[in-house]
Design a protein around this motif. Sequence first.
Motif, PDB file in Angstrom:
ATOM      1  N   VAL A  15     -11.778   5.419  -2.283  1.00 36.28           N
ATOM      2  CA  VAL A  15     -11.528   4.148  -1.597  1.00 36.28           C
ATOM      3  C   VAL A  15     -10.015   3.947  -1.428  1.00 36.28           C
ATOM      4  O   VAL A  15      -9.542   3.612  -0.339  1.00 36.28           O
ATOM      5  N   ARG A  16      -9.250   4.185  -2.472  1.00 34.77           N
ATOM      6  CA  ARG A  16      -7.791   4.033  -2.405  1.00 34.77           C
ATOM      7  C   ARG A  16      -7.188   4.886  -1.292  1.00 34.77           C
ATOM      8  O   ARG A  16      -6.302   4.449  -0.567  1.00 34.77           O
ATOM      9  N   ASP A  17      -7.683   6.090  -1.144  1.00 31.56           N
ATOM     10  CA  ASP A  17      -7.085   7.036  -0.200  1.00 31.56           C
ATOM     11  C   ASP A  17      -7.652   6.945   1.217  1.00 31.56           C
ATOM     12  O   ASP A  17      -6.989   7.387   2.156  1.00 31.56           O
ATOM     13  N   THR A  18      -8.859   6.391   1.392  1.00 32.63           N
ATOM     14  CA  THR A  18      -9.492   6.458   2.706  1.00 32.63           C
ATOM     15  C   THR A  18      -9.909   5.121   3.302  1.00 32.63           C
ATOM     16  O   THR A  18     -10.195   5.077   4.506  1.00 32.63           O
ATOM     17  N   CYS A  19      -9.957   4.060   2.543  1.00 31.35           N
ATOM     18  CA  CYS A  19     -10.492   2.782   3.035  1.00 31.35           C
ATOM     19  C   CYS A  19      -9.607   2.197   4.142  1.00 31.35           C
ATOM     20  O   CYS A  19      -8.451   1.839   3.908  1.00 31.35           O
ATOM     21  N   LEU A  20     -10.157   2.129   5.346  1.00 30.10           N
ATOM     22  CA  LEU A  20      -9.413   1.581   6.481  1.00 30.10           C
ATOM     23  C   LEU A  20      -9.029   0.125   6.247  1.00 30.10           C
ATOM     24  O   LEU A  20      -7.927  -0.295   6.607  1.00 30.10           O
ATOM     25  N   CYS A  21      -9.914  -0.640   5.662  1.00 31.92           N
ATOM     26  CA  CYS A  21      -9.634  -2.051   5.401  1.00 31.92           C
ATOM     27  C   CYS A  21      -8.444  -2.187   4.445  1.00 31.92           C
ATOM     28  O   CYS A  21      -7.526  -2.972   4.699  1.00 31.92           O
ATOM     29  N   LEU A  22      -8.451  -1.429   3.372  1.00 29.11           N
ATOM     30  CA  LEU A  22      -7.347  -1.473   2.410  1.00 29.11           C
ATOM     31  C   LEU A  22      -6.029  -1.081   3.068  1.00 29.11           C
ATOM     32  O   LEU A  22      -5.016  -1.762   2.918  1.00 29.11           O
ATOM     33  N   HIS A  23      -6.040  -0.007   3.843  1.00 27.93           N
ATOM     34  CA  HIS A  23      -4.811   0.455   4.494  1.00 27.93           C
ATOM     35  C   HIS A  23      -4.322  -0.557   5.537  1.00 27.93           C
ATOM     36  O   HIS A  23      -3.114  -0.788   5.660  1.00 27.93           O
ATOM     37  N   ALA A  24      -5.241  -1.161   6.267  1.00 24.49           N
ATOM     38  CA  ALA A  24      -4.861  -2.179   7.256  1.00 24.49           C
ATOM     39  C   ALA A  24      -4.288  -3.408   6.561  1.00 24.49           C
ATOM     40  O   ALA A  24      -3.279  -3.974   7.018  1.00 24.49           O
ATOM     41  N   GLN A  25      -4.900  -3.824   5.443  1.00 22.58           N
ATOM     42  CA  GLN A  25      -4.395  -4.977   4.704  1.00 22.58           C
ATOM     43  C   GLN A  25      -2.997  -4.708   4.162  1.00 22.58           C
ATOM     44  O   GLN A  25      -2.109  -5.563   4.245  1.00 22.58           O
ATOM     45  N   ARG A  26      -2.795  -3.532   3.605  1.00 25.17           N
ATOM     46  CA  ARG A  26      -1.476  -3.191   3.067  1.00 25.17           C
ATOM     47  C   ARG A  26      -0.426  -3.172   4.168  1.00 25.17           C
ATOM     48  O   ARG A  26       0.676  -3.709   4.000  1.00 25.17           O
ATOM     49  N   ALA A  27      -0.759  -2.568   5.299  1.00 26.26           N
ATOM     50  CA  ALA A  27       0.186  -2.514   6.421  1.00 26.26           C
ATOM     51  C   ALA A  27       0.455  -3.926   6.955  1.00 26.26           C
ATOM     52  O   ALA A  27       1.612  -4.268   7.253  1.00 26.26           O
ATOM     53  N   ALA A  28      -0.586  -4.733   7.071  1.00 28.10           N
ATOM     54  CA  ALA A  28      -0.418  -6.099   7.575  1.00 28.10           C
ATOM     55  C   ALA A  28       0.487  -6.910   6.646  1.00 28.10           C
ATOM     56  O   ALA A  28       1.358  -7.644   7.122  1.00 28.10           O
ATOM     57  N   ARG A  29       0.295  -6.778   5.335  1.00 25.98           N
ATOM     58  CA  ARG A  29       1.148  -7.514   4.399  1.00 25.98           C
ATOM     59  C   ARG A  29       2.593  -7.044   4.485  1.00 25.98           C
ATOM     60  O   ARG A  29       3.525  -7.851   4.464  1.00 25.98           O
ATOM     61  N   ALA A  30       2.806  -5.740   4.607  1.00 21.77           N
ATOM     62  CA  ALA A  30       4.168  -5.205   4.714  1.00 21.77           C
ATOM     63  C   ALA A  30       4.838  -5.679   6.005  1.00 21.77           C
ATOM     64  O   ALA A  30       6.005  -6.098   5.993  1.00 21.77           O
ATOM     65  N   LEU A  31       4.108  -5.630   7.116  1.00 21.87           N
ATOM     66  CA  LEU A  31       4.658  -6.119   8.383  1.00 21.87           C
ATOM     67  C   LEU A  31       4.933  -7.617   8.310  1.00 21.87           C
ATOM     68  O   LEU A  31       5.976  -8.092   8.790  1.00 21.87           O
ATOM     69  N   ALA A  32       4.009  -8.357   7.736  1.00 22.10           N
ATOM     70  CA  ALA A  32       4.188  -9.810   7.613  1.00 22.10           C
ATOM     71  C   ALA A  32       5.453 -10.134   6.818  1.00 22.10           C
ATOM     72  O   ALA A  32       6.223 -11.013   7.213  1.00 22.10           O
ATOM     73  N   ARG A  33       5.665  -9.428   5.712  1.00 26.32           N
ATOM     74  CA  ARG A  33       6.877  -9.668   4.909  1.00 26.32           C
ATOM     75  C   ARG A  33       8.132  -9.379   5.716  1.00 26.32           C
ATOM     76  O   ARG A  33       9.108 -10.138   5.657  1.00 26.32           O
ATOM     77  N   ARG A  34       8.129  -8.266   6.460  1.00 23.67           N
ATOM     78  CA  ARG A  34       9.304  -7.919   7.273  1.00 23.67           C
ATOM     79  C   ARG A  34       9.609  -9.003   8.294  1.00 23.67           C
ATOM     80  O   ARG A  34      10.756  -9.424   8.450  1.00 23.67           O
ATOM     81  N   PHE A  35       8.584  -9.450   8.999  1.00 23.60           N
ATOM     82  CA  PHE A  35       8.807 -10.475  10.020  1.00 23.60           C
ATOM     83  C   PHE A  35       9.078 -11.839   9.395  1.00 23.60           C
ATOM     84  O   PHE A  35       9.883 -12.615   9.933  1.00 23.60           O
ATOM     85  N   ASP A  36       8.442 -12.155   8.272  1.00 24.15           N
ATOM     86  CA  ASP A  36       8.759 -13.415   7.587  1.00 24.15           C
ATOM     87  C   ASP A  36      10.237 -13.459   7.212  1.00 24.15           C
ATOM     88  O   ASP A  36      10.916 -14.471   7.429  1.00 24.15           O
ATOM     89  N   ASP A  37      10.733 -12.364   6.645  1.00 26.52           N
ATOM     90  CA  ASP A  37      12.152 -12.297   6.272  1.00 26.52           C
ATOM     91  C   ASP A  37      13.050 -12.424   7.500  1.00 26.52           C
ATOM     92  O   ASP A  37      14.054 -13.132   7.478  1.00 26.52           O
ATOM     93  N   ALA A  38      12.700 -11.733   8.566  1.00 23.22           N
ATOM     94  CA  ALA A  38      13.516 -11.750   9.779  1.00 23.22           C
ATOM     95  C   ALA A  38      13.538 -13.133  10.429  1.00 23.22           C
ATOM     96  O   ALA A  38      14.577 -13.562  10.954  1.00 23.22           O
TER      97      ALA A  38
END
Length: 156
Positions: A15-38
Amino acid sequence: MRTSSGPAFETTILVRDTCLCLHAQRAARALARRFDDALKPVGITNGQFSLLMSLNRPRPPNLGSVAALLVMDRTTLTANLKPLQRRRLVETMADPKDKRARLLRLTPAGRAVLAEATPIWRHHHMEIEKDLSNPDRLRLELNILSRSDSHNGAAR
């Protein structure tokens, strides 16, 4: 090691290595933090930027069309509108065609914030796209997932 009350540890790794939902959530949180900071100097979050941008139309949209665009339920959208309304960046008005319906409109202050935020968004967006091998393909595939989610009733 597997216990009788749960899946094997190997399943956790899978699940850690293949779950699309997990990977999308992680990417979304990282992008959100970048844009929130900007966007912090403008005083809005990335979610508020998206919401304000969704109201930047020739004619004021109704709540339902904005909720559908953002793949958000009406209750969540209403909660997200409240701080923008308190800051007088967004206003609601009765729909002249249906007095029960509400239309959403950017105020002049909302347009000013959006005008200040847009070049910041453009700059950071271009920087992020440089890190991606095929941003157009990623957008296409994310849109496919968004559309399939709305077909399953998530954007009521």
